[in-house]
Design a protein around this motif. Structure first.
Motif, mmCIF file in Angstrom:
data_model
loop_
_atom_site.group_PDB
_atom_site.id
_atom_site.type_symbol
_atom_site.label_atom_id
_atom_site.label_comp_id
_atom_site.label_asym_id
_atom_site.label_seq_id
_atom_site.Cartn_x
_atom_site.Cartn_y
_atom_site.Cartn_z
ATOM 1 N N PHE A 117 5.109 21.831 10.904
ATOM 2 C CA PHE A 117 6.294 22.291 11.620
ATOM 3 C C PHE A 117 7.437 21.299 11.421
ATOM 4 C CE2 PHE A 117 2.603 23.832 14.024
ATOM 5 C CZ PHE A 117 2.876 25.188 14.152
ATOM 6 N N VAL A 118 7.079 20.015 11.407
ATOM 7 C CA VAL A 118 8.032 18.925 11.172
ATOM 8 C C VAL A 118 7.570 18.213 9.895
ATOM 9 C CG1 VAL A 118 8.914 16.720 12.056
ATOM 10 C CG2 VAL A 118 8.556 18.654 13.624
ATOM 11 N N ALA A 119 8.471 18.068 8.938
ATOM 12 C CA ALA A 119 8.089 17.562 7.609
ATOM 13 C C ALA A 119 7.387 16.208 7.691
ATOM 14 C CB ALA A 119 9.325 17.450 6.727
ATOM 15 N N HIS A 120 6.337 16.054 6.896
ATOM 16 C CA HIS A 120 5.671 14.758 6.761
ATOM 17 C C HIS A 120 6.610 13.777 6.068
ATOM 18 C CE1 HIS A 120 1.519 17.002 6.711
ATOM 19 N NE2 HIS A 120 2.039 16.910 7.922
ATOM 20 N N ARG A 121 6.466 12.529 6.417
ATOM 21 C CA ARG A 121 7.306 11.493 5.778
ATOM 22 C C ARG A 121 6.436 10.379 5.210
ATOM 23 N NH1 ARG A 121 12.577 10.590 9.508
ATOM 24 N NH2 ARG A 121 11.093 10.372 11.234
ATOM 25 N N TYR A 122 5.341 10.792 4.577
ATOM 26 C CA TYR A 122 4.433 9.829 3.973
ATOM 27 C C TYR A 122 5.122 9.128 2.796
ATOM 28 C CZ TYR A 122 1.046 12.794 6.461
ATOM 29 O OH TYR A 122 0.377 13.510 7.408
ATOM 30 N N VAL A 123 4.784 7.867 2.596
ATOM 31 C CA VAL A 123 5.337 7.108 1.475
ATOM 32 C C VAL A 123 4.279 7.065 0.385
ATOM 33 C CG1 VAL A 123 6.202 4.859 0.712
ATOM 34 C CG2 VAL A 123 6.868 5.785 2.955
ATOM 35 N N ARG A 124 4.430 7.947 -0.601
ATOM 36 C CA ARG A 124 3.389 8.105 -1.625
ATOM 37 C C ARG A 124 3.524 7.114 -2.768
ATOM 38 N NH1 ARG A 124 0.634 12.806 -0.346
ATOM 39 N NH2 ARG A 124 1.738 14.086 1.166
ATOM 40 N N LYS A 125 4.715 6.541 -2.916
ATOM 41 C CA LYS A 125 4.918 5.523 -3.966
ATOM 42 C C LYS A 125 5.647 4.336 -3.364
ATOM 43 C CE LYS A 125 4.718 7.838 -8.399
ATOM 44 N NZ LYS A 125 5.333 9.075 -8.835
ATOM 45 N N VAL A 126 5.185 3.114 -3.724
ATOM 46 C CA VAL A 126 5.898 1.927 -3.235
ATOM 47 C C VAL A 126 6.451 1.135 -4.405
ATOM 48 C CG1 VAL A 126 4.656 1.659 -1.072
ATOM 49 C CG2 VAL A 126 3.711 0.665 -3.138
ATOM 50 N N LEU A 173 0.838 -1.202 0.000
ATOM 51 C CA LEU A 173 0.000 0.000 0.000
ATOM 52 C C LEU A 173 0.872 1.251 0.000
ATOM 53 C CD1 LEU A 173 -2.503 -0.988 2.865
ATOM 54 C CD2 LEU A 173 -2.966 -1.063 0.401
ATOM 55 N N ALA A 174 0.417 2.286 -0.720
ATOM 56 C CA ALA A 174 1.047 3.606 -0.625
ATOM 57 C C ALA A 174 0.174 4.476 0.263
ATOM 58 C CB ALA A 174 1.190 4.223 -2.010
ATOM 59 N N PHE A 175 0.674 5.667 0.585
ATOM 60 C CA PHE A 175 -0.059 6.600 1.447
ATOM 61 C C PHE A 175 -1.490 6.795 0.946
ATOM 62 C CE2 PHE A 175 -1.006 11.146 2.625
ATOM 63 C CZ PHE A 175 -1.159 10.916 3.969
ATOM 64 N N MET A 176 -2.448 6.678 1.851
ATOM 65 C CA MET A 176 -3.870 6.850 1.583
ATOM 66 C C MET A 176 -4.455 5.750 0.684
ATOM 67 S SD MET A 176 -4.903 9.214 3.543
ATOM 68 C CE MET A 176 -6.294 10.260 3.110
ATOM 69 N N GLU A 186 4.111 10.828 10.253
ATOM 70 C CA GLU A 186 5.051 9.770 9.876
ATOM 71 C C GLU A 186 4.401 8.799 8.890
ATOM 72 O OE1 GLU A 186 8.243 9.514 10.712
ATOM 73 O OE2 GLU A 186 8.093 11.337 11.920
ATOM 74 N N ASP A 187 5.232 7.997 8.235
ATOM 75 C CA ASP A 187 4.726 6.834 7.512
ATOM 76 C C ASP A 187 4.076 5.919 8.552
ATOM 77 O OD1 ASP A 187 4.287 4.905 5.544
ATOM 78 O OD2 ASP A 187 6.242 3.957 5.901
ATOM 79 N N GLY A 188 3.105 5.143 8.104
ATOM 80 C CA GLY A 188 2.503 4.211 9.047
ATOM 81 C C GLY A 188 1.152 3.732 8.578
ATOM 82 N N TYR A 189 0.482 3.006 9.468
ATOM 83 C CA TYR A 189 -0.753 2.310 9.105
ATOM 84 C C TYR A 189 -1.804 2.476 10.194
ATOM 85 C CZ TYR A 189 2.559 -0.031 6.009
ATOM 86 O OH TYR A 189 3.524 -0.285 5.085
ATOM 87 N N GLU A 190 -3.058 2.418 9.767
ATOM 88 C CA GLU A 190 -4.150 2.240 10.713
ATOM 89 C C GLU A 190 -4.728 0.863 10.437
ATOM 90 O OE1 GLU A 190 -6.693 5.696 11.067
ATOM 91 O OE2 GLU A 190 -5.088 6.661 12.204
ATOM 92 N N ILE A 191 -4.903 0.089 11.502
ATOM 93 C CA ILE A 191 -5.201 -1.335 11.391
ATOM 94 C C ILE A 191 -6.482 -1.635 12.154
ATOM 95 C CG2 ILE A 191 -4.309 -3.659 11.840
ATOM 96 C CD1 ILE A 191 -1.459 -2.214 12.016
ATOM 97 N N ILE A 218 -6.660 -2.467 6.509
ATOM 98 C CA ILE A 218 -5.437 -1.725 6.771
ATOM 99 C C ILE A 218 -5.303 -0.582 5.764
ATOM 100 C CG2 ILE A 218 -2.914 -1.843 6.917
ATOM 101 C CD1 ILE A 218 -3.146 -4.732 7.791
ATOM 102 N N SER A 219 -5.013 0.603 6.268
ATOM 103 C CA SER A 219 -4.726 1.726 5.377
ATOM 104 C C SER A 219 -3.351 2.272 5.738
ATOM 105 C CB SER A 219 -5.768 2.830 5.537
ATOM 106 O OG SER A 219 -5.688 3.402 6.827
ATOM 107 N N ARG A 220 -2.660 2.800 4.709
ATOM 108 C CA ARG A 220 -1.378 3.448 4.994
ATOM 109 C C ARG A 220 -1.682 4.927 5.257
ATOM 110 N NH1 ARG A 220 4.155 1.530 2.189
ATOM 111 N NH2 ARG A 220 5.591 2.332 3.763
#
Lengths: 121, 369
Positions: B360-369, B169-172, B194-199, B186-188
């Protein structure tokens, strides 16, 4: 050393009271990130605000256990607020206050009474 | 509210056993912090992976003949165009364009729309959706499911061990799949930046999954205290603080949630107000502030350089990552540009504050896998 139910401690040297928050209070607050200490010369009244201590999450008032005049604030806390967590009942003191009435000090809880009070919480 | 009336998530006993400090939140007894404390938990999530119990949030399936188009009647998002496997952030709007709640809505499979809303708002949200969309959609609340968030730079490596398909999965993006031996959704995504998942998992399986993830030395449990400081650093608004029924998505800086198609169609609640605001007729805008001195908390006034009160802080605190206080608040548009020097009033004293870009702190989403 004497204690209050609001978890401040006081140690008395002549008529100068050094005031801080107890190890219990510091543990409850969590990581201290900012301390607002009182200005030198300020008159403080027992039970009223003396300082403000901020954790990541919230700001908490620290009350003056005794009435008097602020002689000195702990300037080191500006650069190292974490001292309140590391040594709450020593280097983490907040202010030194010149008190008029030493008998008020004796009326506060001693260590045994404070420890007994903590048991009730 | 006394402890007896507070609800428990399926992970309540695990929190207590781990030494969490439990507090009332959204009607539940929830962990505000574990033994490490807010500061360490925050930094651990930024450096490794944090596991959050967010089972208090409202999960539901919206089912019906065309739940996607129906959902557009209560939100300004493009849900008709939502492809399978994708999810969107959106807002539930009232008739005057105010935000009733913010939410995630996705298509993990072909079974309608899967929505996750804020715990404190869920009863009202589902009442509003039901009232507006009665006859079009059926709301099936998933109260027997738990929800946890695994967030941080190590989250993907950890989850890949237990749910290899989730790693694709990529972000969203979102998927209904088998993980940990159960039916999971599961969603990214997440709310930390941060990068991560909701489960989402069946409640009876939650404890086993929670413990399985925590057995990995890269993962630690993280409380609501750090969840709040993490989302603040990420510039993400929190409902009930930065958002309420008077705040529009344009004022809140959530214009991205009002899709191009819907802007043109103006067919959502409060469209007249929101179109006017998009045209420049807006009285307040959400900004990020870098604060000097004591943290400026919710409710603190914002003043201009001359000392006149011009706005209010909606959430604020100390940034563990940056090492200084930050805040979100509303100011007039003329004072909303990055670099604008303002004041915040903390305990009667004016302190310097500067408008800065968010996050304030850069997002680190993973938009491409």
């Amino acid at each position: 050393m004497r204690f209050t139910k609001d978890h401040e401690w006081v140690s008395l040297d002549g008529d100068v009271a050094t005031i801080g928050i107890t190890a219990y209070a510091a543990e409850q607050l969590g990581d201290v990130v900012f301390v607002e200490t009182p200005e030198v010369g300020k008159s403080v009244t027992a039970g009223e605000g003396l300082a403000v201590v901020e954790s990541v999450k919230a700001a908490s008032d620290v009350y003056a256990p005794l009435t008097g005049e602020v002689l000195e604030a702990n300037a080191a806390l500006a650069e190292a607020p974490e001292t309140v967590n590391q040594a709450p009942e020593a280097d983490g003191w907040f202010a030194k206050v010149k008190i008029a009435d030493a008998s008020a000090y004796e009326a506060l809880m001693d260590r045994a009474a404070y420890d007994a009070f903590l048991e009730t919480l | 509210m006394s402890d007896e009336t507070l609800k428990h998530t399926p992970l309540y006993a695990a929190h207590v056993e781990a030494g969490a400090r439990m507090v009332p939140f959204a009607g539940y007894a929830m962990p505000v912090q574990y033994k490490d404390g807010v500061l360490k938990e925050h930094l651990w999530t930024r450096e490794h992976a944090g596991l959050f119990d967010v089972s208090h949030m409202g999960q539901a399936r919206l089912r019906g003949v065309s739940p996607l188009s129906a959902f557009e009647e209560v939100t300004p998002g493009d849900f008709i165009g939502l492809k399978p496997g994708k999810q969107r952030y959106s807002v539930l709007l009232n008739k005057t364009g105010g935000i009733i709640d913010d939410l995630m809505a996705g298509r993990p499979d072909d079974d309608g729309l899967f929505v996750v809303v804020n715990g404190a708002c869920k009863e009202n949200d589902f009442k509003v959706i039901d009232a507006e969309l009665a006859g079009q959609v059926r709301i099936d609340r998933l109260e027997d499911r738990a929800l946890m968030a695994l967030q941080g730079p190590k989250a993907a490596q950890v989850l890949a061990i237990h749910a290899p398909d989730a790693a694709k999965l990529a972000f969203m993006e979102t998927a209904a799949l088998q993980a940990f031996g159960v039916d999971a959704i599961i969603s990214r995504s997440g709310y930390t930046g941060e990068d991560g998942y909701e489960i989402s998992v069946p409640g009876e399986a939650a404890l086993h999954i929670w413990n399985t993830l925590l057995a990995d030395e890269r993962v630690r449990p993280i409380g609501l205290g750090a969840r709040d400081s993490l989302r603040l650093e990420a510039g993400l608004p929190l409902y009930g603080h930065d958002l309420d029924e008077t705040v529009s998505p344009i004022e809140a800086g959530l214009g991205f949630a009002v899709s191009k198609k819907r802007r043109d169609a103006r067919d959502f609640p409060g469209a007249r107000r929101i179109a006017a605001e998009l045209g420049g007729d807006v009285t307040r805008k959400a900004v990020g502030l870098k604060v000097e001195g004591a943290p400026a908390r919710e409710g603190a006034e914002i003043a201009d350089a001359e000392g006149a009160v011009v706005g209010v802080i909606t959430s604020g605190g100390f940034s563990p990552t940056l090492g200084y206080p930050i805040a979100l608040g509303f100011v007039p548009p003329a004072l909303a540009a990055a670099g604008t020097e303002l004041k915040v009033i903390v305990r009667g004293r004016a302190q310097a504050a500067q408008v800065v870009a968010t996050p304030f702190v850069a997002h680190r989403y993973v938009r491409k896998v």
